[in-house]
Write a protein that holds these residues in place. Sequence first.
Motif, PDB file in Angstrom:
ATOM      1  N   GLY A  36       0.818  -1.200   0.000  1.00 32.18           N
ATOM      2  CA  GLY A  36       0.000   0.000   0.000  1.00 32.18           C
ATOM      3  C   GLY A  36       0.848   1.245   0.000  1.00 32.18           C
ATOM      4  N   MET A  37       0.160   2.391   0.165  1.00 33.37           N
ATOM      5  CA  MET A  37       0.872   3.660   0.174  1.00 33.37           C
ATOM      6  C   MET A  37       1.187   4.055   1.605  1.00 33.37           C
ATOM      7  SD  MET A  37      -0.856   5.956  -2.721  1.00 33.37           S
ATOM      8  CE  MET A  37      -2.513   5.572  -2.335  1.00 33.37           C
ATOM      9  N   ASN A  38       2.450   4.282   1.890  1.00 27.08           N
ATOM     10  CA  ASN A  38       2.842   4.703   3.224  1.00 27.08           C
ATOM     11  C   ASN A  38       2.693   6.211   3.353  1.00 27.08           C
ATOM     12  OD1 ASN A  38       3.538   2.239   4.359  1.00 27.08           O
ATOM     13  ND2 ASN A  38       5.489   2.246   3.279  1.00 27.08           N
ATOM     14  N   ARG A  39       2.208   6.610   4.476  1.00 29.13           N
ATOM     15  CA  ARG A  39       1.986   8.028   4.718  1.00 29.13           C
ATOM     16  C   ARG A  39       2.349   8.343   6.159  1.00 29.13           C
ATOM     17  NH1 ARG A  39      -0.387  11.145   0.994  1.00 29.13           N
ATOM     18  NH2 ARG A  39       1.356  10.941  -0.416  1.00 29.13           N
ATOM     19  N   LEU A  40       2.770   9.571   6.384  1.00 28.68           N
ATOM     20  CA  LEU A  40       3.041  10.027   7.733  1.00 28.68           C
ATOM     21  C   LEU A  40       2.029  11.119   8.061  1.00 28.68           C
ATOM     22  CD1 LEU A  40       5.258   9.037   9.590  1.00 28.68           C
ATOM     23  CD2 LEU A  40       6.534  11.096   9.053  1.00 28.68           C
ATOM     24  N   LEU A  41       1.235  10.902   9.090  1.00 26.58           N
ATOM     25  CA  LEU A  41       0.264  11.917   9.480  1.00 26.58           C
ATOM     26  C   LEU A  41       0.985  13.052  10.203  1.00 26.58           C
ATOM     27  CD1 LEU A  41      -2.530   9.621  10.956  1.00 26.58           C
ATOM     28  CD2 LEU A  41      -2.457  10.629   8.699  1.00 26.58           C
ATOM     29  N   PRO A  42       0.434  14.263  10.141  1.00 22.09           N
ATOM     30  CA  PRO A  42       1.047  15.357  10.899  1.00 22.09           C
ATOM     31  C   PRO A  42       0.850  15.115  12.389  1.00 22.09           C
ATOM     32  CG  PRO A  42      -1.006  16.061   9.926  1.00 22.09           C
ATOM     33  CD  PRO A  42      -0.741  14.694   9.397  1.00 22.09           C
ATOM     34  N   SER A  43       1.797  15.520  13.195  1.00 23.61           N
ATOM     35  CA  SER A  43       1.655  15.254  14.629  1.00 23.61           C
ATOM     36  C   SER A  43       0.605  16.178  15.235  1.00 23.61           C
ATOM     37  CB  SER A  43       2.991  15.400  15.331  1.00 23.61           C
ATOM     38  OG  SER A  43       3.343  16.746  15.359  1.00 23.61           O
ATOM     39  N   LYS A  44       0.236  15.868  16.460  1.00 24.83           N
ATOM     40  CA  LYS A  44      -0.892  16.546  17.100  1.00 24.83           C
ATOM     41  C   LYS A  44      -0.629  18.042  17.261  1.00 24.83           C
ATOM     42  CE  LYS A  44      -1.450  15.124  21.084  1.00 24.83           C
ATOM     43  NZ  LYS A  44      -1.676  14.429  22.348  1.00 24.83           N
ATOM     44  N   THR A  46       0.582  20.698  15.714  1.00 26.20           N
ATOM     45  CA  THR A  46       1.088  21.338  14.505  1.00 26.20           C
ATOM     46  C   THR A  46       1.107  22.839  14.710  1.00 26.20           C
ATOM     47  OG1 THR A  46      -1.124  20.973  13.709  1.00 26.20           O
ATOM     48  CG2 THR A  46       0.623  19.690  12.675  1.00 26.20           C
ATOM     49  N   GLN A 138      -4.535  10.528  -4.383  1.00 21.34           N
ATOM     50  CA  GLN A 138      -3.289  10.356  -3.626  1.00 21.34           C
ATOM     51  C   GLN A 138      -2.239   9.661  -4.477  1.00 21.34           C
ATOM     52  OE1 GLN A 138      -1.988  10.760  -0.583  1.00 21.34           O
ATOM     53  NE2 GLN A 138      -3.634  11.425   0.746  1.00 21.34           N
ATOM     54  N   ASN A 139      -2.685   8.636  -5.201  1.00 24.27           N
ATOM     55  CA  ASN A 139      -1.783   7.871  -6.050  1.00 24.27           C
ATOM     56  C   ASN A 139      -1.131   8.769  -7.103  1.00 24.27           C
ATOM     57  OD1 ASN A 139      -0.795   5.194  -6.900  1.00 24.27           O
ATOM     58  ND2 ASN A 139      -1.919   5.683  -8.761  1.00 24.27           N
ATOM     59  N   ARG A 189      15.018  13.622  -1.374  1.00 25.43           N
ATOM     60  CA  ARG A 189      13.783  14.061  -0.715  1.00 25.43           C
ATOM     61  C   ARG A 189      13.826  15.551  -0.409  1.00 25.43           C
ATOM     62  NH1 ARG A 189      12.270   9.354   3.614  1.00 25.43           N
ATOM     63  NH2 ARG A 189      11.642   7.788   2.087  1.00 25.43           N
ATOM     64  N   GLU A 198      -3.813  18.058   4.247  1.00 24.39           N
ATOM     65  CA  GLU A 198      -5.111  17.440   3.989  1.00 24.39           C
ATOM     66  C   GLU A 198      -6.174  18.021   4.898  1.00 24.39           C
ATOM     67  OE1 GLU A 198      -5.174  13.187   3.747  1.00 24.39           O
ATOM     68  OE2 GLU A 198      -3.051  13.179   3.217  1.00 24.39           O
TER      69      GLU A 198
ATOM     70  N   LEU B 144       1.495   7.783  13.956  1.00 22.93           N
ATOM     71  CA  LEU B 144       1.494   8.628  12.757  1.00 22.93           C
ATOM     72  C   LEU B 144       1.816   7.878  11.468  1.00 22.93           C
ATOM     73  CD1 LEU B 144       3.251  11.752  14.271  1.00 22.93           C
ATOM     74  CD2 LEU B 144       0.826  11.330  14.013  1.00 22.93           C
ATOM     75  N   VAL B 146       1.108   5.526   8.726  1.00 15.54           N
ATOM     76  CA  VAL B 146      -0.114   4.923   8.206  1.00 15.54           C
ATOM     77  C   VAL B 146       0.194   4.266   6.874  1.00 15.54           C
ATOM     78  CG1 VAL B 146      -2.430   5.438   7.386  1.00 15.54           C
ATOM     79  CG2 VAL B 146      -1.540   6.651   9.317  1.00 15.54           C
ATOM     80  N   ASN B 147      -0.450   3.155   6.609  1.00 14.11           N
ATOM     81  CA  ASN B 147      -0.349   2.526   5.303  1.00 14.11           C
ATOM     82  C   ASN B 147      -1.758   2.328   4.767  1.00 14.11           C
ATOM     83  OD1 ASN B 147      -0.469  -0.086   3.619  1.00 14.11           O
ATOM     84  ND2 ASN B 147       1.662   0.528   3.520  1.00 14.11           N
ATOM     85  N   TYR B 148      -2.054   2.978   3.638  1.00 12.35           N
ATOM     86  CA  TYR B 148      -3.347   2.732   2.985  1.00 12.35           C
ATOM     87  C   TYR B 148      -3.191   1.476   2.147  1.00 12.35           C
ATOM     88  CZ  TYR B 148      -4.156   7.686   4.011  1.00 12.35           C
ATOM     89  OH  TYR B 148      -4.293   8.893   4.622  1.00 12.35           O
TER      90      TYR B 148
END
Lengths: 201, 160
Positions: A36-44, A46, A138-139, A189, A198, B144, B146-148
């Motif tokens: 799948g697609m790996n993502r990093l959410l923003p921390s609490k 921000t 997203q893709n 990067r 988002e 934090l 996440v894997n979709y």
Amino acid sequence: MSRVKMPEVNAGSMADIAFLLLIFFLVTTVIETDAGMNRLLPSKETSPPVKQNDRNVLPILIDKNGQLFVDDDVVELKTLRTLVIAFLDNGGAAKGSEGYCGYCRGERSSFSSDNPDKAVITLKNDRETKYEHYIAVQNELVGAYNDLRNRESRLLYGESYIQMEGEYDNPKTLAKRKTELKARIKKIREMFPLKLIEETN
Amino acid sequence: MSKFAKKKDGDLPAVSTASLPDIVFMLLFFFMTVTVMKDSSLKVENVLPNASEIKKLEKKDRVIYIYVGKPTQEYEKVFGTEPKIQLNDKFAKPAEVGDYILGERAKKAQELQNVLTTALKVDKNANMGLISDIKHELRKVNALKVNYTTYEGDAFRNIQ
């Protein structure tokens, strides 16, 4: 010495036993999907968003019918990747000025982003937007970044960014090569940092 | 008496089934190697969307799964047809996601607790409101990564 002949074991039921085992495994196991697609959410915590110039922001909106809007214009999903690449790769800052992007190959328009470091994409979606539409967008966004990173990586190191990431994640890669790859991946990067905000209405 | 006795017409030799066990064993070994044991039975519909820019999740012991989707037919009467979250073997509200993550994290080895990934296995017809609620809960407990999870395929097939 008497030779007692051992009776032959009947192997006729072997197939039945094997079938039984086979059916057991068919029923109790699954073929897993773990990609799948790996993502990093923003921390609490921000920090409040820094005010950006409008030209450095690319607003994307997906409405509940899966219709895509970029800068309030209706856009087809197929053209999204080229749009995003054009935006990120624009390099609008003037030559000699601070933030000039030497490796950008875009149009250098003054209405689009100054450099990839400043370029921010905001992705808004409705609460009723379907997940599959969100993933498709997203893709394409990840694809745009990967295309640009691959391009620069091939120029600098002669191999694509995706290849380097794959090799870095491979547990068989030697430690020495890993440190080298880590530095390279970091460099690439930094050239095109993924800045995506988002929001759900 | 002729030396070569004439065979009776229409008498087909029987097909040998001696290799049947070997064939079945081969199939058995194939399935034993490519599949894994089910750990929780799915109570939600789970047809994942397609994406092409994907990466494989390397280490299974570092993953926490969250399933989202419409309840399957047997549960439809009780839980309705709106997409629901499934944690382990039961349905849950978005507010319970945080506790679940903390619980699962505590079960893992000490050195893995900071490198866990949350795999979101979401049905393609679920809506984003629920997903953003989950993401909000994940941020609260500092999970934090996440894997979709998706199938490998053309992303354009999602929009049709």
